[in-house]
Scaffold this motif. Structure first.
Motif, mmCIF file in Angstrom:
data_model
loop_
_atom_site.group_PDB
_atom_site.id
_atom_site.type_symbol
_atom_site.label_atom_id
_atom_site.label_comp_id
_atom_site.label_asym_id
_atom_site.label_seq_id
_atom_site.Cartn_x
_atom_site.Cartn_y
_atom_site.Cartn_z
ATOM 1 N N GLY A 123 0.773 -1.230 0.000
ATOM 2 C CA GLY A 123 0.000 0.000 0.000
ATOM 3 C C GLY A 123 0.807 1.284 0.000
ATOM 4 N N HIS A 124 2.145 1.182 -0.079
ATOM 5 C CA HIS A 124 2.970 2.392 -0.086
ATOM 6 C C HIS A 124 3.091 2.972 -1.490
ATOM 7 N N SER A 125 3.300 4.269 -1.550
ATOM 8 C CA SER A 125 3.470 4.926 -2.842
ATOM 9 C C SER A 125 4.772 4.475 -3.492
ATOM 10 N N ASP A 126 4.856 4.658 -4.787
ATOM 11 C CA ASP A 126 6.076 4.306 -5.517
ATOM 12 C C ASP A 126 7.268 5.068 -4.966
ATOM 13 N N ASP A 127 7.059 6.342 -4.660
ATOM 14 C CA ASP A 127 8.151 7.175 -4.150
ATOM 15 C C ASP A 127 8.655 6.665 -2.808
ATOM 16 N N ASP A 128 7.738 6.417 -1.873
ATOM 17 C CA ASP A 128 8.141 5.929 -0.556
ATOM 18 C C ASP A 128 8.807 4.557 -0.659
ATOM 19 N N ALA A 129 8.258 3.690 -1.509
ATOM 20 C CA ALA A 129 8.827 2.352 -1.670
ATOM 21 C C ALA A 129 10.269 2.420 -2.154
ATOM 22 N N ASN A 130 10.547 3.335 -3.057
ATOM 23 C CA ASN A 130 11.912 3.480 -3.560
ATOM 24 C C ASN A 130 12.851 4.049 -2.508
ATOM 25 N N VAL A 131 12.371 5.027 -1.746
ATOM 26 C CA VAL A 131 13.207 5.615 -0.689
ATOM 27 C C VAL A 131 13.504 4.588 0.396
ATOM 28 N N TYR A 132 12.489 3.848 0.831
ATOM 29 C CA TYR A 132 12.698 2.832 1.859
ATOM 30 C C TYR A 132 13.702 1.773 1.388
ATOM 31 N N SER A 133 13.563 1.330 0.152
ATOM 32 C CA SER A 133 14.466 0.308 -0.389
ATOM 33 C C SER A 133 15.895 0.841 -0.485
ATOM 34 N N GLU A 134 16.023 2.071 -0.926
ATOM 35 C CA GLU A 134 17.350 2.671 -1.018
ATOM 36 C C GLU A 134 17.968 2.822 0.366
ATOM 37 N N ASP A 166 11.996 10.205 8.229
ATOM 38 C CA ASP A 166 10.897 10.638 7.383
ATOM 39 C C ASP A 166 11.253 10.370 5.929
ATOM 40 N N ALA A 167 10.407 9.606 5.237
ATOM 41 C CA ALA A 167 10.719 9.186 3.868
ATOM 42 C C ALA A 167 10.852 10.373 2.916
ATOM 43 N N ALA A 168 9.986 11.361 3.024
ATOM 44 C CA ALA A 168 10.026 12.504 2.122
ATOM 45 C C ALA A 168 11.306 13.312 2.310
ATOM 46 N N THR A 169 11.681 13.518 3.575
ATOM 47 C CA THR A 169 12.904 14.277 3.864
ATOM 48 C C THR A 169 14.149 13.545 3.375
ATOM 49 N N ARG A 170 14.199 12.243 3.649
ATOM 50 C CA ARG A 170 15.367 11.478 3.225
ATOM 51 C C ARG A 170 15.421 11.347 1.706
ATOM 52 N N GLY A 171 14.268 11.169 1.084
ATOM 53 C CA GLY A 171 14.228 11.089 -0.375
ATOM 54 C C GLY A 171 14.741 12.371 -1.010
ATOM 55 N N ALA A 172 14.371 13.510 -0.440
ATOM 56 C CA ALA A 172 14.857 14.799 -0.967
ATOM 57 C C ALA A 172 16.371 14.895 -0.832
ATOM 58 N N ALA A 173 16.906 14.409 0.285
ATOM 59 C CA ALA A 173 18.358 14.428 0.490
ATOM 60 C C ALA A 173 19.058 13.518 -0.522
ATOM 61 N N TYR A 174 18.487 12.353 -0.773
ATOM 62 C CA TYR A 174 19.063 11.460 -1.770
ATOM 63 C C TYR A 174 19.103 12.125 -3.146
ATOM 64 N N ARG A 175 18.023 12.782 -3.498
ATOM 65 C CA ARG A 175 17.931 13.392 -4.826
ATOM 66 C C ARG A 175 18.898 14.553 -5.001
ATOM 67 N N GLN A 176 19.231 15.231 -3.920
ATOM 68 C CA GLN A 176 20.200 16.320 -4.000
ATOM 69 C C GLN A 176 21.571 15.823 -4.436
ATOM 70 N N SER A 177 21.828 14.541 -4.192
ATOM 71 C CA SER A 177 23.123 13.966 -4.589
ATOM 72 C C SER A 177 23.033 13.226 -5.924
ATOM 73 N N GLY A 178 21.895 13.374 -6.618
ATOM 74 C CA GLY A 178 21.766 12.795 -7.946
ATOM 75 C C GLY A 178 20.976 11.502 -8.027
ATOM 76 N N TRP A 179 20.515 10.984 -6.892
ATOM 77 C CA TRP A 179 19.727 9.749 -6.885
ATOM 78 C C TRP A 179 18.340 10.013 -7.446
ATOM 79 N N SER A 180 17.781 9.018 -8.146
ATOM 80 C CA SER A 180 16.426 9.191 -8.670
ATOM 81 C C SER A 180 15.480 8.094 -8.204
#
Length: 207
Positions: A123-134, A166-180
């Protein structure tokens, strides 16, 4: 109705504290799951005994047949699995079973399936699922619980007060370094990289 609540933890000890609190809250063992990076999680995996070679490959899977409802709680049944993109992990519960795509009691060595798909199915969003896995690929630990709607707020509070990320905060940090997005073909982090990752976020607010 039930809801799946999941959070990422940088430190394995915080994740296990949260698991114990969820058990005390009354969440059934069958509804709990933990997935921890196999390279570094404060002693849950002994490389010499659990079949992980120097390259981080699973050479002899530990039995996970007693994972669910084990004596002493779910954590007493931690077993060694291999999930694509994560390499060797220590896991217990339904999420790991879904990710490997087979009965958890039969898992050993390399298994098929994927963590992103398992999280999305829960039931998690695609974005959250990717951040959690990463996050797990980078050395983190994932705790997930299926709870009744009436218990969801309490369960989320347990995860938050135990220093979850927090998935959104960590995902934003990952993306700042070029992660997608999570790449199952990317190498898992080494122990040195895991340590660097934790140091990077050690002063970042969590929850």
């Amino acid at each position: 109705m039930t809801k799946t609540v999941t959070r990422l933890f940088d430190n394995y000890s915080d994740a296990t504290n949260a698991m114990r609190e969820l058990e005390q809250l009354g969440v059934p063992h069958d509804n709990l799951s933990i997935v921890a990076n196999g390279r570094d999680h404060d002693g849950a995996l002994d490389r010499d005994n659990d079949g992980v070679n120097d390259d981080g490959d699973v050479t002899r899977g530990a039995s996970t047949g007693a994972v669910l409802g084990g004596v002493g709680g779910l954590l007493a049944g931690l077993g060694l699995l291999a999930i694509p993109g994560l390499g060797p992990i220590v896991a217990a519960g339904w999420l790991a079973s879904t990710a490997v795509g087979a009965g958890i009691g039969a898992a050993s060595g390399a298994a098929t399936g994927g963590i992103v798909g398992a999280l999305k199915e829960a039931g998690h969003s695609d974005d959250d699922a990717n951040v959690y896995s990463e996050g797990v690929r980078r050395g983190g630990t994932l705790v997930s619980a299926k709870v009744e709607d009436s218990m969801a707020a309490e369960a989320e509070a347990v995860l938050q007060r135990n220093k979850s990320v927090d998935a959104a905060t960590r995902g934003a940090a990952y993306r700042q370094s070029g992660w997608s997005s999570f790449d199952a073909s990317a190498p898992t982090y080494s122990e040195a990289e895991v340590a660097d990752e934790r140091n990077r976020y050690s002063s970042t607010p969590v929850g």
